[in-house]
Design an enzyme around this catalytic site. Structure first.
Site, PDB file in Angstrom:
ATOM      1  N   THR A  99      29.271  54.913  57.800  1.00  0.00           N
ATOM      2  CA  THR A  99      28.702  55.814  58.796  1.00  0.00           C
ATOM      3  C   THR A  99      29.083  57.270  58.528  1.00  0.00           C
ATOM      4  O   THR A  99      30.143  57.549  57.947  1.00  0.00           O
ATOM      5  CB  THR A  99      29.212  55.402  60.200  1.00  0.00           C
ATOM      6  OG1 THR A  99      28.980  56.467  61.122  1.00  0.00           O
ATOM      7  CG2 THR A  99      30.707  55.128  60.209  1.00  0.00           C
ATOM      8  N   ASP A 100      28.256  58.176  59.018  1.00  0.00           N
ATOM      9  CA  ASP A 100      28.573  59.608  58.896  1.00  0.00           C
ATOM     10  C   ASP A 100      29.782  59.996  59.753  1.00  0.00           C
ATOM     11  O   ASP A 100      30.344  61.079  59.582  1.00  0.00           O
ATOM     12  CB  ASP A 100      27.348  60.473  59.257  1.00  0.00           C
ATOM     13  CG  ASP A 100      26.863  60.321  60.695  1.00  0.00           C
ATOM     14  OD1 ASP A 100      27.425  59.492  61.443  1.00  0.00           O
ATOM     15  OD2 ASP A 100      25.921  61.043  61.069  1.00  0.00           O
ATOM     16  N   GLU A 101      30.173  59.097  60.668  1.00  0.00           N
ATOM     17  CA  GLU A 101      31.299  59.442  61.558  1.00  0.00           C
ATOM     18  C   GLU A 101      32.622  59.521  60.796  1.00  0.00           C
ATOM     19  O   GLU A 101      33.593  60.062  61.315  1.00  0.00           O
ATOM     20  CB  GLU A 101      31.408  58.430  62.699  1.00  0.00           C
ATOM     21  CG  GLU A 101      30.139  58.399  63.541  1.00  0.00           C
ATOM     22  CD  GLU A 101      30.313  57.825  64.933  1.00  0.00           C
ATOM     23  OE1 GLU A 101      31.441  57.839  65.442  1.00  0.00           O
ATOM     24  OE2 GLU A 101      29.301  57.381  65.493  1.00  0.00           O
ATOM     25  N   LYS A 117      36.144  52.465  59.956  1.00  0.00           N
ATOM     26  CA  LYS A 117      35.089  52.525  58.930  1.00  0.00           C
ATOM     27  C   LYS A 117      35.578  53.328  57.718  1.00  0.00           C
ATOM     28  O   LYS A 117      35.310  52.972  56.573  1.00  0.00           O
ATOM     29  CB  LYS A 117      33.803  53.141  59.500  1.00  0.00           C
ATOM     30  CG  LYS A 117      33.144  52.333  60.600  1.00  0.00           C
ATOM     31  CD  LYS A 117      32.642  50.960  60.165  1.00  0.00           C
ATOM     32  CE  LYS A 117      31.466  51.025  59.234  1.00  0.00           C
ATOM     33  NZ  LYS A 117      30.936  49.660  58.951  1.00  0.00           N
ATOM     34  N   TYR A 177      37.009  53.717  65.984  1.00  0.00           N
ATOM     35  CA  TYR A 177      35.867  53.138  65.251  1.00  0.00           C
ATOM     36  C   TYR A 177      35.702  53.837  63.907  1.00  0.00           C
ATOM     37  O   TYR A 177      35.652  53.195  62.846  1.00  0.00           O
ATOM     38  CB  TYR A 177      34.573  53.267  66.074  1.00  0.00           C
ATOM     39  CG  TYR A 177      33.316  53.104  65.235  1.00  0.00           C
ATOM     40  CD1 TYR A 177      32.990  51.874  64.660  1.00  0.00           C
ATOM     41  CD2 TYR A 177      32.459  54.184  64.998  1.00  0.00           C
ATOM     42  CE1 TYR A 177      31.849  51.721  63.865  1.00  0.00           C
ATOM     43  CE2 TYR A 177      31.312  54.039  64.214  1.00  0.00           C
ATOM     44  CZ  TYR A 177      31.017  52.804  63.641  1.00  0.00           C
ATOM     45  OH  TYR A 177      29.895  52.663  62.862  1.00  0.00           O
TER      46      TYR A 177
HETATM   47  P1  NAD Z   1      25.777  45.912  65.888  1.00  0.00           P
HETATM   48  O1  NAD Z   1      26.949  46.130  66.764  1.00  0.00           O
HETATM   49  O2  NAD Z   1      24.415  45.889  66.496  1.00  0.00           O
HETATM   50  O3  NAD Z   1      25.936  44.521  65.098  1.00  0.00           O
HETATM   51  C1  NAD Z   1      27.135  44.134  64.497  1.00  0.00           C
HETATM   52  C2  NAD Z   1      26.980  42.673  64.080  1.00  0.00           C
HETATM   53  O4  NAD Z   1      28.198  42.253  63.452  1.00  0.00           O
HETATM   54  C3  NAD Z   1      26.735  41.710  65.237  1.00  0.00           C
HETATM   55  O5  NAD Z   1      25.714  40.800  64.912  1.00  0.00           O
HETATM   56  C4  NAD Z   1      28.066  40.996  65.406  1.00  0.00           C
HETATM   57  O6  NAD Z   1      27.951  39.691  65.957  1.00  0.00           O
HETATM   58  C5  NAD Z   1      28.565  40.984  63.973  1.00  0.00           C
HETATM   59  N1  NAD Z   1      30.032  40.828  63.883  1.00  0.00           N
HETATM   60  C6  NAD Z   1      30.982  41.506  64.584  1.00  0.00           C
HETATM   61  N2  NAD Z   1      32.215  41.095  64.221  1.00  0.00           N
HETATM   62  C7  NAD Z   1      32.028  40.154  63.259  1.00  0.00           C
HETATM   63  C8  NAD Z   1      32.931  39.358  62.483  1.00  0.00           C
HETATM   64  N3  NAD Z   1      34.260  39.452  62.639  1.00  0.00           N
HETATM   65  N4  NAD Z   1      32.405  38.504  61.582  1.00  0.00           N
HETATM   66  C9  NAD Z   1      31.060  38.387  61.412  1.00  0.00           C
HETATM   67  N5  NAD Z   1      30.169  39.113  62.129  1.00  0.00           N
HETATM   68  C10 NAD Z   1      30.661  39.980  63.036  1.00  0.00           C
HETATM   69  O7  NAD Z   1      25.882  46.989  64.744  1.00  0.00           O
HETATM   70  P2  NAD Z   1      24.781  47.968  64.083  1.00  0.00           P
HETATM   71  O8  NAD Z   1      24.574  49.104  64.982  1.00  0.00           O
HETATM   72  O9  NAD Z   1      23.654  47.147  63.635  1.00  0.00           O
HETATM   73  O10 NAD Z   1      25.606  48.486  62.828  1.00  0.00           O
HETATM   74  C11 NAD Z   1      25.636  47.728  61.622  1.00  0.00           C
HETATM   75  C12 NAD Z   1      26.487  48.441  60.597  1.00  0.00           C
HETATM   76  O11 NAD Z   1      25.963  49.739  60.371  1.00  0.00           O
HETATM   77  C13 NAD Z   1      27.938  48.648  61.052  1.00  0.00           C
HETATM   78  O12 NAD Z   1      28.791  48.419  59.965  1.00  0.00           O
HETATM   79  C14 NAD Z   1      27.994  50.090  61.489  1.00  0.00           C
HETATM   80  O13 NAD Z   1      29.273  50.642  61.300  1.00  0.00           O
HETATM   81  C15 NAD Z   1      26.972  50.718  60.560  1.00  0.00           C
HETATM   82  N6  NAD Z   1      26.300  51.909  61.088  1.00  0.00           N
HETATM   83  C16 NAD Z   1      25.668  51.857  62.298  1.00  0.00           C
HETATM   84  C17 NAD Z   1      25.008  52.997  62.754  1.00  0.00           C
HETATM   85  C18 NAD Z   1      24.288  52.993  64.085  1.00  0.00           C
HETATM   86  O14 NAD Z   1      23.873  54.061  64.537  1.00  0.00           O
HETATM   87  N7  NAD Z   1      24.082  51.863  64.726  1.00  0.00           N
HETATM   88  C19 NAD Z   1      25.007  54.168  62.001  1.00  0.00           C
HETATM   89  C20 NAD Z   1      25.651  54.164  60.762  1.00  0.00           C
HETATM   90  C21 NAD Z   1      26.290  53.028  60.320  1.00  0.00           C
END
Ligand code: NAD
Length: 315
Positions: free
Chosen positions: A116-118, A144, A140
Protein backbone atom coordinates in the site's frame (compact mmCIF):
# COMPACT_ATOMS: atom_id res chain seq x y z
CA UNK A 1 -1.03 -20.50 -14.89
CA UNK A 2 -2.27 -21.94 -11.64
CA UNK A 3 -2.18 -19.11 -9.12
CA UNK A 4 -2.61 -19.11 -5.36
CA UNK A 5 -4.52 -15.98 -4.36
CA UNK A 6 -4.48 -15.42 -0.62
CA UNK A 7 -7.28 -13.25 0.74
CA UNK A 8 -9.24 -13.99 -2.43
CA UNK A 9 -12.60 -13.68 -0.66
CA UNK A 10 -11.90 -10.06 0.31
CA UNK A 11 -12.52 -6.91 -1.66
CA UNK A 12 -9.60 -6.54 -4.11
CA UNK A 13 -8.70 -10.24 -4.00
CA UNK A 14 -12.14 -11.33 -5.22
CA UNK A 15 -11.97 -8.97 -8.20
CA UNK A 16 -8.50 -10.28 -8.95
CA UNK A 17 -9.67 -13.91 -8.85
CA UNK A 18 -12.48 -13.10 -11.31
CA UNK A 19 -9.98 -11.42 -13.63
CA UNK A 20 -7.67 -14.47 -13.62
CA UNK A 21 -10.46 -16.98 -14.06
CA UNK A 22 -12.01 -15.08 -16.95
CA UNK A 23 -8.57 -14.99 -18.63
CA UNK A 24 -8.35 -18.80 -18.36
CA UNK A 25 -6.03 -19.17 -15.35
CA UNK A 26 -6.71 -21.75 -12.65
CA UNK A 27 -7.01 -20.25 -9.16
CA UNK A 28 -6.64 -21.56 -5.63
CA UNK A 29 -7.99 -19.21 -2.98
CA UNK A 30 -6.61 -19.41 0.56
CA UNK A 31 -8.69 -17.35 2.95
CA UNK A 32 -9.36 -17.37 6.69
CA UNK A 33 -12.81 -15.83 6.12
CA UNK A 34 -12.47 -13.14 8.77
CA UNK A 35 -15.24 -10.52 9.04
CA UNK A 36 -13.82 -9.06 5.78
CA UNK A 37 -13.80 -12.31 3.80
CA UNK A 38 -17.06 -13.36 2.16
CA UNK A 39 -17.42 -16.43 -0.09
CA UNK A 40 -20.43 -14.71 -1.71
CA UNK A 41 -17.91 -12.39 -3.38
CA UNK A 42 -16.83 -15.39 -5.49
CA UNK A 43 -20.28 -16.90 -6.12
CA UNK A 44 -20.34 -18.65 -9.49
CA UNK A 45 -16.58 -18.23 -10.03
CA UNK A 46 -14.81 -21.59 -10.53
CA UNK A 47 -11.85 -21.95 -8.15
CA UNK A 48 -10.38 -24.27 -5.55
CA UNK A 49 -10.78 -23.08 -2.00
CA UNK A 50 -8.69 -23.68 1.11
CA UNK A 51 -10.07 -22.28 4.36
CA UNK A 52 -7.22 -21.36 6.65
CA UNK A 53 -4.59 -19.03 8.00
CA UNK A 54 -1.86 -17.66 5.75
CA UNK A 55 0.47 -17.71 8.76
CA UNK A 56 0.17 -21.50 9.05
CA UNK A 57 2.92 -23.22 7.05
CA UNK A 58 1.07 -26.52 6.60
CA UNK A 59 -2.06 -24.74 5.32
CA UNK A 60 0.05 -22.73 2.90
CA UNK A 61 1.79 -25.85 1.64
CA UNK A 62 -1.53 -27.64 1.09
CA UNK A 63 -2.93 -24.67 -0.83
CA UNK A 64 0.18 -23.74 -2.79
CA UNK A 65 1.36 -27.13 -3.96
CA UNK A 66 1.24 -27.22 -7.76
CA UNK A 67 0.81 -23.44 -8.16
CA UNK A 68 3.08 -21.44 -10.48
CA UNK A 69 2.67 -18.18 -8.58
CA UNK A 70 1.40 -16.69 -5.33
CA UNK A 71 -0.30 -13.30 -5.04
CA UNK A 72 -0.72 -12.14 -1.46
CA UNK A 73 -3.81 -10.08 -0.68
CA UNK A 74 -4.46 -11.68 2.73
CA UNK A 75 -4.31 -9.00 5.37
CA UNK A 76 -5.99 -7.16 8.16
CA UNK A 77 -6.68 -3.92 6.34
CA UNK A 78 -8.64 -1.41 8.40
CA UNK A 79 -6.51 1.38 9.89
CA UNK A 80 -9.04 2.18 12.64
CA UNK A 81 -9.07 -1.44 13.79
CA UNK A 82 -5.25 -1.45 13.88
CA UNK A 83 -5.35 1.53 16.24
CA UNK A 84 -7.66 -0.40 18.59
CA UNK A 85 -5.29 -3.40 18.52
CA UNK A 86 -2.40 -4.30 16.24
CA UNK A 87 -1.86 -7.98 17.16
CA UNK A 88 -3.81 -9.55 14.31
CA UNK A 89 -2.17 -7.11 11.90
CA UNK A 90 1.28 -8.35 12.86
CA UNK A 91 0.14 -11.97 12.75
CA UNK A 92 -1.44 -11.92 9.31
CA UNK A 93 0.38 -9.10 7.55
CA UNK A 94 3.90 -9.81 8.83
CA UNK A 95 4.05 -13.45 10.00
CA UNK A 96 1.72 -14.50 7.17
CA UNK A 97 3.96 -12.90 4.56
CA UNK A 98 7.01 -14.60 6.06
CA UNK A 99 5.34 -18.02 5.83
CA UNK A 100 4.47 -17.37 2.16
CA UNK A 101 8.03 -16.23 1.47
CA UNK A 102 9.36 -19.48 2.91
CA UNK A 103 7.07 -21.38 0.56
CA UNK A 104 8.03 -19.43 -2.57
CA UNK A 105 11.70 -19.71 -1.66
CA UNK A 106 11.47 -23.51 -1.45
CA UNK A 107 9.08 -24.00 -4.36
CA UNK A 108 10.86 -21.48 -6.60
CA UNK A 109 7.62 -19.84 -7.78
CA UNK A 110 6.79 -16.21 -8.54
CA UNK A 111 5.45 -14.02 -5.72
CA UNK A 112 3.60 -10.71 -5.76
CA UNK A 113 3.16 -8.86 -2.47
CA UNK A 114 0.17 -6.51 -2.55
CA UNK A 115 1.24 -3.54 -0.46
CA UNK A 116 0.00 0.00 0.00
CA UNK A 117 0.98 3.64 -0.46
CA UNK A 118 0.45 4.06 3.29
CA UNK A 119 3.93 2.62 3.92
CA UNK A 120 5.42 6.00 2.87
CA UNK A 121 3.47 7.95 5.51
CA UNK A 122 2.57 11.58 5.07
CA UNK A 123 3.56 13.18 1.74
CA UNK A 124 2.92 16.91 2.19
CA UNK A 125 4.15 17.73 -1.32
CA UNK A 126 5.11 15.92 -4.49
CA UNK A 127 4.75 12.16 -4.89
CA UNK A 128 6.46 9.14 -3.32
CA UNK A 129 8.77 7.16 -5.53
CA UNK A 130 9.49 3.50 -4.88
CA UNK A 131 12.91 4.23 -3.37
CA UNK A 132 11.58 6.69 -0.77
CA UNK A 133 12.01 5.80 2.91
CA UNK A 134 9.19 3.98 4.70
CA UNK A 135 7.59 6.13 7.41
CA UNK A 136 4.36 4.34 8.32
CA UNK A 137 2.04 6.18 10.72
CA UNK A 138 -0.53 3.56 11.75
CA UNK A 139 -0.01 0.01 13.06
CA UNK A 140 -1.66 -1.17 9.80
CA UNK A 141 0.84 0.74 7.65
CA UNK A 142 3.73 -0.41 9.87
CA UNK A 143 2.70 -4.05 9.44
CA UNK A 144 2.56 -3.62 5.66
CA UNK A 145 5.93 -1.87 5.63
CA UNK A 146 7.38 -4.70 7.73
CA UNK A 147 6.10 -7.23 5.20
CA UNK A 148 7.66 -5.23 2.37
CA UNK A 149 11.01 -5.31 4.19
CA UNK A 150 10.75 -9.08 4.58
CA UNK A 151 10.13 -9.43 0.84
CA UNK A 152 13.16 -7.25 0.12
CA UNK A 153 15.27 -9.31 2.52
CA UNK A 154 14.22 -12.58 0.88
CA UNK A 155 15.01 -11.08 -2.52
CA UNK A 156 18.49 -10.16 -1.41
CA UNK A 157 19.25 -13.25 0.64
CA UNK A 158 17.61 -15.97 -1.43
CA UNK A 159 17.17 -14.37 -4.86
CA UNK A 160 13.45 -15.21 -4.99
CA UNK A 161 11.29 -14.13 -7.93
CA UNK A 162 9.17 -11.46 -6.22
CA UNK A 163 7.75 -8.01 -6.88
CA UNK A 164 5.77 -5.61 -4.68
CA UNK A 165 2.85 -3.39 -5.66
CA UNK A 166 2.05 -0.32 -3.56
CA UNK A 167 -1.49 0.70 -4.41
CA UNK A 168 -3.36 3.83 -3.49
CA UNK A 169 -6.89 3.74 -2.01
CA UNK A 170 -9.06 1.27 -3.89
CA UNK A 171 -12.84 1.50 -4.16
CA UNK A 172 -15.56 -0.38 -6.03
CA UNK A 173 -18.15 -3.15 -5.59
CA UNK A 174 -17.78 -5.71 -2.75
CA UNK A 175 -15.78 -3.42 -0.43
CA UNK A 176 -16.66 -4.01 3.23
CA UNK A 177 -18.76 -1.09 4.44
CA UNK A 178 -16.28 0.06 7.11
CA UNK A 179 -14.02 1.72 4.53
CA UNK A 180 -14.63 5.35 3.60
CA UNK A 181 -16.24 4.99 0.16
CA UNK A 182 -18.70 2.14 0.90
CA UNK A 183 -19.43 3.54 4.38
CA UNK A 184 -20.29 6.94 2.95
CA UNK A 185 -22.29 5.54 0.02
CA UNK A 186 -24.36 3.21 2.20
CA UNK A 187 -24.87 5.87 4.88
CA UNK A 188 -26.02 8.30 2.19
CA UNK A 189 -28.40 5.67 0.77
CA UNK A 190 -29.82 5.23 4.28
CA UNK A 191 -30.06 9.00 4.84
CA UNK A 192 -27.52 8.77 7.67
CA UNK A 193 -24.63 11.20 8.36
CA UNK A 194 -21.22 10.80 6.68
CA UNK A 195 -18.65 10.87 9.52
CA UNK A 196 -15.77 12.95 8.13
CA UNK A 197 -12.59 12.81 10.24
CA UNK A 198 -11.38 16.21 11.51
CA UNK A 199 -11.49 19.03 8.99
CA UNK A 200 -11.84 16.61 6.06
CA UNK A 201 -8.96 18.29 4.24
CA UNK A 202 -6.85 15.08 4.13
CA UNK A 203 -5.93 14.17 0.58
CA UNK A 204 -5.83 10.65 -0.87
CA UNK A 205 -5.47 9.18 -4.34
CA UNK A 206 -8.27 6.85 -5.43
CA UNK A 207 -8.09 4.01 -7.95
CA UNK A 208 -11.04 1.95 -9.16
CA UNK A 209 -10.60 -1.67 -8.06
CA UNK A 210 -10.42 -2.99 -11.64
CA UNK A 211 -7.56 -0.61 -12.39
CA UNK A 212 -5.72 -1.81 -9.28
CA UNK A 213 -6.26 -5.43 -10.34
CA UNK A 214 -5.03 -4.71 -13.86
CA UNK A 215 -1.85 -3.27 -12.34
CA UNK A 216 -1.28 -6.27 -10.06
CA UNK A 217 -1.89 -8.67 -12.94
CA UNK A 218 0.59 -6.79 -15.10
CA UNK A 219 3.20 -6.99 -12.34
CA UNK A 220 2.51 -10.70 -11.87
CA UNK A 221 3.21 -11.36 -15.56
CA UNK A 222 5.65 -8.65 -16.64
CA UNK A 223 7.05 -7.16 -13.45
CA UNK A 224 10.76 -7.48 -12.77
CA UNK A 225 11.98 -9.53 -9.82
CA UNK A 226 13.14 -7.24 -7.04
CA UNK A 227 11.12 -4.29 -8.32
CA UNK A 228 8.48 -2.28 -6.45
CA UNK A 229 5.61 -0.72 -8.42
CA UNK A 230 3.51 2.19 -7.12
CA UNK A 231 -0.07 2.31 -8.38
CA UNK A 232 -1.63 5.76 -8.18
CA UNK A 233 -5.04 7.26 -8.79
CA UNK A 234 -7.06 10.49 -8.75
CA UNK A 235 -6.17 12.81 -5.89
CA UNK A 236 -9.04 14.38 -3.93
CA UNK A 237 -9.66 15.95 -0.54
CA UNK A 238 -11.86 13.75 1.66
CA UNK A 239 -14.47 16.52 1.81
CA UNK A 240 -14.55 16.75 -1.98
CA UNK A 241 -15.00 12.99 -2.22
CA UNK A 242 -17.83 13.15 0.33
CA UNK A 243 -19.59 15.82 -1.72
CA UNK A 244 -19.21 13.73 -4.86
CA UNK A 245 -20.83 10.77 -3.12
CA UNK A 246 -23.66 12.93 -1.81
CA UNK A 247 -24.19 14.24 -5.31
CA UNK A 248 -24.21 10.78 -6.94
CA UNK A 249 -26.63 9.41 -4.34
CA UNK A 250 -28.89 12.47 -4.62
CA UNK A 251 -28.37 13.29 -0.92
CA UNK A 252 -28.30 16.54 1.02
CA UNK A 253 -24.90 18.19 1.62
CA UNK A 254 -26.05 18.54 5.24
CA UNK A 255 -25.27 14.85 5.78
CA UNK A 256 -21.57 15.70 6.22
CA UNK A 257 -20.76 15.41 9.93
CA UNK A 258 -17.28 16.29 11.16
CA UNK A 259 -16.12 13.86 13.86
CA UNK A 260 -12.97 13.65 15.99
CA UNK A 261 -9.92 13.02 13.82
CA UNK A 262 -8.17 9.65 13.73
CA UNK A 263 -4.99 9.67 15.89
CA UNK A 264 -1.85 9.90 13.76
CA UNK A 265 -3.96 10.61 10.68
CA UNK A 266 -1.78 11.30 7.63
CA UNK A 267 -2.72 14.46 5.74
CA UNK A 268 -1.77 13.36 2.27
CA UNK A 269 -0.63 10.40 0.19
CA UNK A 270 0.40 10.47 -3.41
CA UNK A 271 2.59 8.07 -5.36
CA UNK A 272 4.50 8.46 -8.58
CA UNK A 273 3.21 5.70 -10.91
CA UNK A 274 5.66 6.22 -13.76
CA UNK A 275 7.36 2.84 -13.25
CA UNK A 276 4.16 0.82 -13.71
CA UNK A 277 3.10 3.14 -16.53
CA UNK A 278 6.29 2.14 -18.31
CA UNK A 279 5.02 -1.47 -18.14
CA UNK A 280 1.93 -0.27 -20.03
CA UNK A 281 -0.54 0.42 -17.18
CA UNK A 282 -2.88 3.37 -17.12
CA UNK A 283 -6.14 3.71 -15.22
CA UNK A 284 -9.26 3.16 -17.35
CA UNK A 285 -11.78 4.78 -14.99
CA UNK A 286 -11.79 8.37 -13.74
CA UNK A 287 -12.89 8.84 -10.14
CA UNK A 288 -16.26 10.15 -11.30
CA UNK A 289 -16.84 7.13 -13.58
CA UNK A 290 -15.66 4.63 -10.99
CA UNK A 291 -17.76 6.18 -8.23
CA UNK A 292 -20.81 6.28 -10.46
CA UNK A 293 -20.49 2.51 -11.07
CA UNK A 294 -19.82 1.91 -7.40
CA UNK A 295 -22.86 3.88 -6.25
CA UNK A 296 -25.03 1.93 -8.74
CA UNK A 297 -23.71 -1.35 -7.37
CA UNK A 298 -24.38 -0.43 -3.73
CA UNK A 299 -27.87 0.79 -4.70
CA UNK A 300 -28.60 -2.61 -6.26
CA UNK A 301 -26.82 -4.84 -3.76
CA UNK A 302 -28.38 -3.83 -0.44
CA UNK A 303 -28.76 -7.60 0.11
CA UNK A 304 -24.93 -7.76 0.25
CA UNK A 305 -24.15 -4.83 2.52
CA UNK A 306 -27.17 -4.35 4.79
CA UNK A 307 -26.54 -7.56 6.80
CA UNK A 308 -22.85 -6.61 7.22
CA UNK A 309 -23.79 -3.18 8.58
CA UNK A 310 -26.45 -4.70 10.83
CA UNK A 311 -23.81 -7.12 12.18
CA UNK A 312 -21.41 -4.24 12.90
CA UNK A 313 -24.16 -2.27 14.68
CA UNK A 314 -25.04 -5.29 16.85
CA UNK A 315 -21.38 -6.04 17.76
P1 NAD B 1 -10.05 -6.97 2.70
O1 NAD B 1 -9.99 -6.59 4.13
O2 NAD B 1 -11.30 -6.69 1.94
O3 NAD B 1 -9.77 -8.54 2.54
C1 NAD B 1 -8.74 -9.20 3.22
C2 NAD B 1 -8.95 -10.70 3.02
O4 NAD B 1 -7.90 -11.39 3.70
C3 NAD B 1 -10.26 -11.23 3.58
O5 NAD B 1 -10.87 -12.11 2.66
C4 NAD B 1 -9.85 -11.97 4.84
O6 NAD B 1 -10.72 -13.03 5.20
C5 NAD B 1 -8.47 -12.46 4.44
N1 NAD B 1 -7.61 -12.77 5.60
C6 NAD B 1 -7.40 -11.99 6.70
N2 NAD B 1 -6.54 -12.59 7.55
C7 NAD B 1 -6.19 -13.77 6.95
C8 NAD B 1 -5.32 -14.83 7.34
N3 NAD B 1 -4.66 -14.81 8.50
N4 NAD B 1 -5.19 -15.88 6.49
C9 NAD B 1 -5.86 -15.92 5.31
N5 NAD B 1 -6.70 -14.94 4.91
C10 NAD B 1 -6.86 -13.88 5.73
O7 NAD B 1 -8.79 -6.31 2.02
P2 NAD B 1 -8.62 -5.49 0.64
O8 NAD B 1 -9.09 -4.12 0.86
O9 NAD B 1 -9.17 -6.31 -0.44
O10 NAD B 1 -7.04 -5.45 0.55
C11 NAD B 1 -6.32 -6.54 -0.02
C12 NAD B 1 -4.84 -6.25 0.01
O11 NAD B 1 -4.58 -5.04 -0.68
C13 NAD B 1 -4.30 -6.04 1.43
O12 NAD B 1 -3.05 -6.66 1.54
C14 NAD B 1 -4.17 -4.54 1.57
O13 NAD B 1 -3.14 -4.19 2.45
C15 NAD B 1 -3.86 -4.14 0.14
N6 NAD B 1 -4.29 -2.80 -0.24
C16 NAD B 1 -5.59 -2.42 -0.07
C17 NAD B 1 -5.98 -1.14 -0.47
C18 NAD B 1 -7.41 -0.68 -0.31
O14 NAD B 1 -7.67 0.51 -0.51
N7 NAD B 1 -8.35 -1.54 0.01
C19 NAD B 1 -5.05 -0.26 -1.03
C20 NAD B 1 -3.74 -0.70 -1.20
C21 NAD B 1 -3.37 -1.97 -0.80
Amino acid sequence: MRVLVTGGCGFIGSHFVKRLVSAGDAVVVLDLLTYAGNPVNLAGVPHDFVHGDVADAETVRAAAEGCDAVVNFAAETHVDRSILGGGEFVHTNVAGTQVLLEWVRRAGVRFVQVSTDEVYGDVPQGASSESDPLRPSSPYAASKASADLLVLAYLRTFGIDASITRGSNAYGPFQYPEKLVPLFITNALEGRPLPVYGDGRQRRTWAYVEDQCAAINLVLRNGRAGEIYNVGGDERENLELSRLILDLTGSSPDLVEHVEDRPGHDRRYRVDSSRIESLGWSPAASLEEGLDRTVDWYRERRDWWAPLKAGEAAA
